[in-house]
Design a protein around this motif. Structure first.
Motif, PDB file in Angstrom:
ATOM      1  N   LYS A   3      71.118  13.020  80.266  1.00  0.00           N
ATOM      2  CA  LYS A   3      70.100  12.003  79.956  1.00  0.00           C
ATOM      3  C   LYS A   3      69.050  11.938  81.061  1.00  0.00           C
ATOM      4  O   LYS A   3      67.865  11.778  80.782  1.00  0.00           O
ATOM      5  N   LEU A   4      69.496  12.061  82.306  1.00  0.00           N
ATOM      6  CA  LEU A   4      68.567  12.041  83.432  1.00  0.00           C
ATOM      7  C   LEU A   4      67.559  13.179  83.296  1.00  0.00           C
ATOM      8  O   LEU A   4      66.347  12.971  83.427  1.00  0.00           O
ATOM      9  N   TYR A   5      68.034  14.378  83.002  1.00  0.00           N
ATOM     10  CA  TYR A   5      67.141  15.516  82.831  1.00  0.00           C
ATOM     11  C   TYR A   5      66.197  15.314  81.645  1.00  0.00           C
ATOM     12  O   TYR A   5      65.023  15.682  81.705  1.00  0.00           O
ATOM     13  N   GLU A   6      66.697  14.719  80.583  1.00  0.00           N
ATOM     14  CA  GLU A   6      65.846  14.440  79.427  1.00  0.00           C
ATOM     15  C   GLU A   6      64.729  13.467  79.800  1.00  0.00           C
ATOM     16  O   GLU A   6      63.572  13.666  79.422  1.00  0.00           O
ATOM     17  N   GLU A   7      65.081  12.413  80.518  1.00  0.00           N
ATOM     18  CA  GLU A   7      64.084  11.431  80.944  1.00  0.00           C
ATOM     19  C   GLU A   7      63.037  12.081  81.845  1.00  0.00           C
ATOM     20  O   GLU A   7      61.830  11.871  81.657  1.00  0.00           O
ATOM     21  N   TYR A  13      56.454  15.956  81.172  1.00  0.00           N
ATOM     22  CA  TYR A  13      55.674  16.620  80.125  1.00  0.00           C
ATOM     23  C   TYR A  13      54.421  15.817  79.766  1.00  0.00           C
ATOM     24  O   TYR A  13      53.332  16.363  79.654  1.00  0.00           O
ATOM     25  N   TYR A  14      54.571  14.520  79.606  1.00  0.00           N
ATOM     26  CA  TYR A  14      53.447  13.693  79.160  1.00  0.00           C
ATOM     27  C   TYR A  14      52.541  13.230  80.295  1.00  0.00           C
ATOM     28  O   TYR A  14      51.333  13.100  80.114  1.00  0.00           O
ATOM     29  N   PHE A  15      53.101  12.941  81.459  1.00  0.00           N
ATOM     30  CA  PHE A  15      52.298  12.424  82.564  1.00  0.00           C
ATOM     31  C   PHE A  15      51.950  13.489  83.596  1.00  0.00           C
ATOM     32  O   PHE A  15      51.125  13.249  84.465  1.00  0.00           O
ATOM     33  N   HIS A  16      52.640  14.620  83.556  1.00  0.00           N
ATOM     34  CA  HIS A  16      52.415  15.704  84.530  1.00  0.00           C
ATOM     35  C   HIS A  16      52.689  15.233  85.961  1.00  0.00           C
ATOM     36  O   HIS A  16      52.029  15.674  86.895  1.00  0.00           O
ATOM     37  N   TRP A  17      53.663  14.330  86.088  1.00  0.00           N
ATOM     38  CA  TRP A  17      54.060  13.861  87.409  1.00  0.00           C
ATOM     39  C   TRP A  17      55.043  14.851  88.010  1.00  0.00           C
ATOM     40  O   TRP A  17      55.845  15.457  87.299  1.00  0.00           O
ATOM     41  N   PRO A  18      55.053  14.995  89.337  1.00  0.00           N
ATOM     42  CA  PRO A  18      56.026  15.887  89.979  1.00  0.00           C
ATOM     43  C   PRO A  18      57.439  15.299  89.933  1.00  0.00           C
ATOM     44  O   PRO A  18      57.617  14.070  89.856  1.00  0.00           O
ATOM     45  N   GLU A  26      63.281   3.872  89.490  1.00  0.00           N
ATOM     46  CA  GLU A  26      64.586   3.334  89.097  1.00  0.00           C
ATOM     47  C   GLU A  26      64.871   3.766  87.661  1.00  0.00           C
ATOM     48  O   GLU A  26      63.939   4.016  86.885  1.00  0.00           O
ATOM     49  N   HIS A  27      66.132   3.816  87.313  1.00  0.00           N
ATOM     50  CA  HIS A  27      66.519   4.234  85.961  1.00  0.00           C
ATOM     51  C   HIS A  27      65.810   3.396  84.899  1.00  0.00           C
ATOM     52  O   HIS A  27      65.271   3.933  83.925  1.00  0.00           O
ATOM     53  N   ASN A  50      61.806   6.750  69.317  1.00  0.00           N
ATOM     54  CA  ASN A  50      62.198   7.441  70.551  1.00  0.00           C
ATOM     55  C   ASN A  50      63.716   7.586  70.636  1.00  0.00           C
ATOM     56  O   ASN A  50      64.438   6.630  70.407  1.00  0.00           O
ATOM     57  N   VAL A  51      64.192   8.750  71.017  1.00  0.00           N
ATOM     58  CA  VAL A  51      65.624   8.970  71.187  1.00  0.00           C
ATOM     59  C   VAL A  51      66.159   8.236  72.409  1.00  0.00           C
ATOM     60  O   VAL A  51      67.360   8.038  72.532  1.00  0.00           O
ATOM     61  N   PHE A  52      65.267   7.819  73.323  1.00  0.00           N
ATOM     62  CA  PHE A  52      65.697   7.109  74.517  1.00  0.00           C
ATOM     63  C   PHE A  52      65.838   5.605  74.289  1.00  0.00           C
ATOM     64  O   PHE A  52      66.359   4.893  75.132  1.00  0.00           O
ATOM     65  N   LYS A  53      65.356   5.123  73.160  1.00  0.00           N
ATOM     66  CA  LYS A  53      65.373   3.678  72.883  1.00  0.00           C
ATOM     67  C   LYS A  53      66.808   3.197  72.791  1.00  0.00           C
ATOM     68  O   LYS A  53      67.637   3.791  72.136  1.00  0.00           O
TER      69      LYS A  53
END
Length: 54
Positions: A3-7, A13-18, A26-27, A50-53
């Motif tokens: 789940k961590l890797y998915e998040e 992917y969407y924000f292009h953050w490092p 935080e989680h 969303n699958v994360f919801k």
């Protein structure tokens, strides 16, 4: 751990953050960003929830 890797992948992917910036969140913040991204994505593309919801 999956789940961590998915998040991380979802936000990156969407924000292009490092990776390091995303890992400093935080989680609950990561989950919230995933929810917000999904809401925007759904509105733009009329996609399912969303699958994360929780």
């Amino acid at each position: 751990m999956d789940k961590l890797y998915e998040e991380i992948a979802f936000i990156a992917y969407y924000f292009h953050w490092p990776h390091s910036e995303i890992m400093h969140l935080e989680h609950r913040e990561r989950i919230r960003f995933c929810e917000e991204i999904s809401t925007i994505h759904r509105k733009l593309n009329q996609t399912p929830d969303n699958v994360f919801k929780r």
